[in-house]
Design a protein around this motif. Structure first.
Motif, PDB file in Angstrom:
ATOM      1  N   SER A 219       0.627  -0.895   0.302  1.00 49.81           N
ATOM      2  CA  SER A 219      -0.025  -0.069   0.034  1.00 49.81           C
ATOM      3  C   SER A 219       1.098   0.955   0.022  1.00 49.81           C
ATOM      4  N   ILE A 220       1.022   2.088  -0.837  1.00 47.39           N
ATOM      5  CA  ILE A 220       1.259   3.204  -0.867  1.00 47.39           C
ATOM      6  C   ILE A 220       0.377   4.636  -0.421  1.00 47.39           C
ATOM      7  N   VAL A 221       0.932   5.528  -0.248  1.00 47.34           N
ATOM      8  CA  VAL A 221       0.174   6.405   0.857  1.00 47.34           C
ATOM      9  C   VAL A 221       1.115   8.170   0.918  1.00 47.34           C
ATOM     10  N   PRO A 222       0.744   9.162   0.049  1.00 52.11           N
ATOM     11  CA  PRO A 222      -0.835   9.348  -0.349  1.00 52.11           C
ATOM     12  C   PRO A 222      -0.725   8.227  -1.605  1.00 52.11           C
ATOM     13  N   ALA A 223      -2.029   7.528  -1.889  1.00 49.65           N
ATOM     14  CA  ALA A 223      -1.959   7.273  -2.662  1.00 49.65           C
ATOM     15  C   ALA A 223      -1.514   8.503  -4.868  1.00 49.65           C
ATOM     16  N   ARG A 224      -1.042   8.462  -5.476  1.00 53.69           N
ATOM     17  CA  ARG A 224      -0.647   8.635  -7.176  1.00 53.69           C
ATOM     18  C   ARG A 224      -1.569   8.929  -7.727  1.00 53.69           C
ATOM     19  N   VAL A 225      -3.093   9.686  -7.442  1.00 58.59           N
ATOM     20  CA  VAL A 225      -3.754   9.664  -7.987  1.00 58.59           C
ATOM     21  C   VAL A 225      -4.230  11.335  -7.965  1.00 58.59           C
ATOM     22  N   THR A 226      -5.207  11.904  -8.761  1.00 59.46           N
ATOM     23  CA  THR A 226      -5.640  13.300  -8.999  1.00 59.46           C
ATOM     24  C   THR A 226      -6.272  13.735  -7.716  1.00 59.46           C
ATOM     25  N   PRO A 227      -5.540  15.081  -7.425  1.00 58.48           N
ATOM     26  CA  PRO A 227      -6.282  15.123  -6.266  1.00 58.48           C
ATOM     27  C   PRO A 227      -7.899  15.280  -6.287  1.00 58.48           C
ATOM     28  N   ASP A 228      -8.513  14.987  -7.794  1.00 54.06           N
ATOM     29  CA  ASP A 228     -10.277  14.888  -8.058  1.00 54.06           C
ATOM     30  C   ASP A 228     -10.151  13.397  -7.396  1.00 54.06           C
ATOM     31  N   ILE A 229      -9.963  12.721  -8.233  1.00 53.42           N
ATOM     32  CA  ILE A 229      -9.935  11.060  -8.049  1.00 53.42           C
ATOM     33  C   ILE A 229     -10.249  11.258  -6.572  1.00 53.42           C
ATOM     34  N   ALA A 230      -9.620  11.665  -5.842  1.00 53.35           N
ATOM     35  CA  ALA A 230      -9.356  11.119  -4.135  1.00 53.35           C
ATOM     36  C   ALA A 230     -10.250  12.071  -3.644  1.00 53.35           C
ATOM     37  N   ALA A 231     -10.494  13.031  -4.023  1.00 48.85           N
ATOM     38  CA  ALA A 231     -11.192  13.496  -3.344  1.00 48.85           C
ATOM     39  C   ALA A 231     -12.970  13.154  -3.414  1.00 48.85           C
TER      40      ALA A 231
END
Length: 376
Positions: A219-231
């Motif tokens: 598990s990698i935190v914070p996830a390497r996704v866009t802020p929109d996807i995380a929100a």
């Protein structure tokens, strides 16, 4: 909801590693803990104040647990829902038996999530062979999953043709299943929600998850996704918890699609393997939140204090002797957590380690190097 305060006795059904970490968090906060688990070598039982060695459906043991505890929770979703209902009539229980029952059955789970207006992969409930009589092409290639008692990739068969589906259904014993379409994924992520009430809800930072053979590896935190996807993931997880009127810690796993879509894969009504990084890298752990929500207290601050990577340790690396723990313990950025299990076997979760660093890429590089060294 009235607050339950130390030194009250808290109960937990299940004595594995999640129960162990709950017990350690509760005791550090001044609570006492009773574990109900049939295993004499229960990892949680070894750190609890009291260990009731009995089956989860033993009414006498459940009565004993309820009478001695101000509140009771569970460490896994496959505890009999009837046992939770029995306890609910006698003491505070979270999550509720109704919420756990949803998570125990993939058919109920998929229907409930979709009914809450949240996206899931296209699926077909398969209770009997006649449910496979229609056109299956829109769901292929897919995965046939048993509706109950499937985890870590167990009870799942990849299928590409209608013939594959029929054969897999027979191979799985013609038990109720879900046929789910395989989607083109960018990555997989998860959100841990801690909810005491509609007004008292917090989410942990989104985790990016990698699996091997159906079992969470990293598990990698914070996830390497866009802020929109995380929100959006956090919003969807909270919306589901609200729809369920969920009290406790809820893990929601997502598929991130190649075009940026987001669908819920499955839920776990408890702390989750992908939340183990919170033990070292967040202002509060998911187990501390489990204690707080059980006791009617507001969830604590979930701030991420450092980028972190969690690596699962499975029994495969034990071989003839203990692994070379000095590799991890000599690394200042790594924190080792072993679960106190009496014996190792392939695929069994025996522990994990967290690596903290200034950046998530640096943490991942160091974690991967340690993982390779341990698996040699």
């Amino acid at each position: 909801m009235a607050h339950i305060l130390p030194p009250a006795m808290l109960g937990i059904l299940g004595g594995g590693q999640l129960g162990r970490m709950f017990a350690m968090a509760a005791r550090s906060m001044g609570y006492r803990v009773t574990v109900l688990d049939p295993d004499v070598q229960s990892p949680a039982g070894s750190v609890a104040d009291r260990h009731i060695r009995a089956a989860y459906d033993d009414e006498g043991a459940l009565e004993d647990l309820a009478s001695g505890c101000a509140a009771v929770t569970t460490e896994f979703e496959n505890v009999p829902a009837d046992s939770l209902r029995f306890l609910e009539s006698r003491t505070r229980v979270s999550p509720s038996s109704a919420c756990v029952a949803i998570a125990q059955d993939r058919i109920l789970e998929k229907r409930y999530i979709a009914g809450a207006g949240l996206a899931v992969a296209p699926f077909l409930a398969v209770d009997a062979p006649q449910d496979l009589a229609g056109d299956l092409a829109p769901l292929l290639p897919g995965i046939l999953k048993t509706a109950r008692f499937g985890y870590d990739g167990k009870g799942q068969v990849r299928v590409a043709t209608p013939e594959d589906v029929h054969g897999a259904f027979e191979a799985l014993g013609c038990r109720p299943c879900v046929l789910e379409k395989r989607l083109d994924l960018e990555t997989e992520i998860s959100v841990i929600v801690a909810r005491t009430s509609a007004e008292l809800v917090r989410t942990f930072p989104v985790a990016e998850n990698r699996h091997e053979a159906g079992i969470l590896d990293v598990s990698i935190v914070p996830a390497r996704v866009t802020p929109d996807i995380a929100a959006r993931a956090c919003e969807m997880a909270c919306a589901l918890a609200e729809a369920m009127d969920y009290i406790g810690v809820l893990a929601v796993e997502f598929f991130v699609l190649e075009e940026g879509g987001l669908v819920i894969n499955e839920i776990a009504p408890r702390p989750h393997n992908s939340g183990h990084h919170t033990l070292d890298a967040c202002a509060v752990s998911q187990f501390g939140q489990q204690v707080r929500t059980l006791c009617g207290l507001p969830p604590a601050d979930t701030r991420l204090l450092s980028p972190v990577v969690m690596v699962n340790l499975l029994g495969d690396i034990w071989r003839d002797d203990e692994p070379a723990w000095d590799l991890v313990l000599s690394e200042p950025a790594a924190v080792l957590h072993l679960y106190g299990k009496a014996s190792a076997r392939a695929g069994r979760k025996m522990g994990h380690f967290n690596v903290l660093a200034e950046t998530v890429d640096a943490a991942l590089e160091k974690a991967e190097a340690l993982k390779r060294a341990l698996r040699r």
